[in-house]
Write an enzyme that holds these catalytic residues in place. Sequence first.
Site, short mmCIF file in Angstrom:
data_model
loop_
_atom_site.label_atom_id
_atom_site.label_comp_id
_atom_site.label_asym_id
_atom_site.label_seq_id
_atom_site.Cartn_x
_atom_site.Cartn_y
_atom_site.Cartn_z
N THR A 73 0.81 -1.16 0.02
CA THR A 73 -0.15 0.15 0.00
C THR A 73 0.87 1.12 -0.04
OG1 THR A 73 -1.96 -1.04 1.12
CG2 THR A 73 -1.85 1.24 1.34
N ASN A 152 -5.33 -9.13 -8.45
CA ASN A 152 -5.50 -9.81 -7.25
C ASN A 152 -6.77 -10.34 -6.96
OD1 ASN A 152 -5.96 -6.92 -7.17
ND2 ASN A 152 -6.95 -7.11 -5.10
N GLN A 180 0.75 -9.49 -6.56
CA GLN A 180 0.42 -10.73 -6.61
C GLN A 180 1.16 -11.71 -7.77
OE1 GLN A 180 -1.97 -12.49 -4.80
NE2 GLN A 180 -2.73 -10.59 -3.77
N SER A 198 4.92 -6.90 -1.90
CA SER A 198 4.74 -7.23 -0.69
C SER A 198 5.03 -8.49 -0.10
CB SER A 198 3.22 -6.92 -0.34
OG SER A 198 2.78 -7.14 1.19
N HIS A 200 4.14 -10.24 2.50
CA HIS A 200 3.31 -11.36 3.22
C HIS A 200 2.49 -12.14 2.12
CE1 HIS A 200 -0.75 -8.83 3.10
NE2 HIS A 200 -0.06 -8.21 2.67
N THR A 236 13.03 4.12 10.53
CA THR A 236 14.00 3.01 11.02
C THR A 236 13.54 1.53 10.22
OG1 THR A 236 14.23 4.14 12.98
CG2 THR A 236 14.87 1.46 12.70
N CYS A 323 -22.41 -7.08 -0.67
CA CYS A 323 -22.72 -7.29 1.01
C CYS A 323 -21.44 -7.44 1.91
CB CYS A 323 -23.81 -8.46 1.12
SG CYS A 323 -25.12 -8.47 0.10
C1 LIG Z 1 -2.73 -6.04 -5.85
C2 LIG Z 1 -2.39 -5.40 -4.43
N1 LIG Z 1 -1.66 -4.39 -4.30
C3 LIG Z 1 -1.62 -3.97 -3.02
C4 LIG Z 1 -1.97 -4.73 -1.81
C5 LIG Z 1 -1.61 -4.04 -0.68
O1 LIG Z 1 -0.58 -4.76 0.07
P1 LIG Z 1 -0.22 -4.50 1.50
O2 LIG Z 1 -1.24 -5.38 1.99
O3 LIG Z 1 1.33 -4.88 1.72
O4 LIG Z 1 -0.37 -3.24 1.90
C6 LIG Z 1 -2.45 -6.05 -2.09
C7 LIG Z 1 -2.74 -6.89 -0.90
O5 LIG Z 1 -3.71 -6.52 -0.31
C8 LIG Z 1 -2.68 -6.30 -3.37
O6 LIG Z 1 -3.23 -7.64 -3.56
S1 FES Z 2 -25.67 -6.43 3.10
FE1 FES Z 2 -26.59 -7.15 1.28
S2 FES Z 2 -28.12 -8.68 2.11
FE2 FES Z 2 -27.30 -7.98 3.57
#
Ligand SMILES: Cc1ncc(COP(=O)(O)O)c(C=O)c1O
Ligand code: FES
Lengths: 392, 175
Positions: A73, A152, A180, A198, A200, A236, A323
């Site tokens: 991000t 993603n 991704q 990223s 993770h 840092t 939702c």
């Molecule tokens: C395509 C893409 N860009 C950016 C991010 C953001 O990465 P991060 O969780 O390291 O901020 C993600 C993950 O949620 C992602 O899938």
């Molecule tokens: S939020 Fe869409 S049905 Fe509940």
Amino acid sequence: MSDRVYLDNSATTPVAPEVLDAMRPYFDSVYGNPSSLHAFGREARRAVEASRATIAEFLRVLPEEVVFTSGATEADNLAILGSAYAPRRSGGHVVSTKIEHHAVLHSINWLTSHGFDATLLDVDGSGRVEPDQVRAALRKDTFLVSIIAGSNEIGTLEPIAEIGAICRERGIAFHTDAVQAFGKIDLPTPSVDLLSASAHKLHGPKGVGLLVVRKKTHISPTTHGGGHESGRRSGTENVPGIVGFAAATRLAARERDEVGARMRRFRARLIEGVGSIPGTRLNGHPTDSLPHIANFSFQGIEGESLVMRLDEHGIAASTGSACSSPDLEPSHVLVAIGVPLSMAHGSLRISTGRQTTDADIDRLLDVLPRVVKDLRDLSPFKVGEATCTPRE
Amino acid sequence: MYTERVIEHFRHPHNMGKLANPSAIGKVGNIVCGDVMWLYIRVEKDGQGRDVIADVSWETFGCTAAIATSSMVSDLAKGKTLLEAIAITNQDVAQELGGLPPVKMHCSALAADALNEAIHNYLSEHGMPIPDALRRRHEKIEKDVAALDKRYKAFLDREQAKEGAAAAGEPNSCN
Ligand SMILES: Cc1ncc(COP(=O)(O)O)c(C=O)c1O
Ligand code: FES
């Protein structure tokens, strides 16, 4: 616990044991501040620079072109805002697509609310943008093109190398969000000026990412302070995180062929298995895709309840349904590829990781048809009726 | 984010499915914004000659909260006289479920609206007097639906065009 099945690896992945092992000493044993002069600091600095070299080599860029951040991000924000406010620039135009991650889209929105201009390109039904569309959108004042390497949500791969070549020709900076795609496919880094990743998402720790900034590409820092990362990102360094990122990269490099082949096989199994359930569709490209992501829609049911039903059976996946989102809007990516709204509600994203097994896929393909039937039995819309629009 | 009671009703919903020979149906919601609920009631006279909801069932397209509130509203309405059932609000439904996340309150409104509409339809089909509060709610629900339809008209038109194309054999259709 152990009989749960995790198929939400695009959201995040478990840290691999060897990554955790590599990180461990950097919490309490090698804990110096890399900026410190003394031995404690120097050994931490060595770890950071060795990690930087590992990742740079993997990406085929120079170590000094790798800027560590707190995640993708931040890397996306730095690429976009940093380009917009690069030295001697005032105003201008950005080109991107309608299927970017919110880290990119919302950064661009922020720019447009501060006097910049942007063009968000449409994509085709599989989620692909054509290089010619990019070419046609470029203007005299375009300073940046930002296009995701692999979606993603739906996995579709974008023609990054071709788009990079067009930008190079015109002298426009090209950024790709490769979060991704990193470690999953061979990235054409030579044709990219800025690249986000990223840790993770590839079995590394959360809270560490990077932005590749090629030598000739100028950005302004967006975080100001002690001038870390050659003045491009103060703060840092997250030493254990950076060491973990490098360990995860090494692991991905070593295993990519084997894990990638397995993921592609799982994806084919999913497409076949889910496809045999009536009233479903694959969202995204059938073959030109990241290996680990498959996105489907189910007619007549809603995605949030589908995810919750799967969760009851110990299976974790995700949805782009309205939702499930805080603003109750369906996923912008599904809308952009033209998924009918009645089907956009019933989307399910399944994403595999290095730990995924055939037994996990078996389990999903066993449970899913039952859960879908169960929810359809509750729904007023019956699959196979002439229309998907339920209102009379 | 959901309470145990919500999850419990979602897991094992009560009174789901179509009702054979319903006295009236309440249909609310809009597929475009996400949730749709059809509520069926069967009305019978009790020993004292009062109209009672003898049976109730529902079909719902929606999220966990929508399914749980459908289940809960059906429990609350079952066995009640029409006058008692009219008084059931979405607050009651949410409260019985131990609360709902704020963004999900509209799902409970849907459940209460569906009940309201079923009773309204029953009374008007039988030429019976409609209490003021019920009529006002009915008018508001109709107005909301019209507003949503207007808001989503462009979407719906596009959908219909797509379905036309789908009928003509285009891939990526809803089938
Ligand atoms: C395509 C893409 N860009 C950016 C991010 C953001 O990465 P991060 O969780 O390291 O901020 C993600 C993950 O949620 C992602 O899938
Ligand atoms: S939020 Fe869409 S049905 Fe509940």
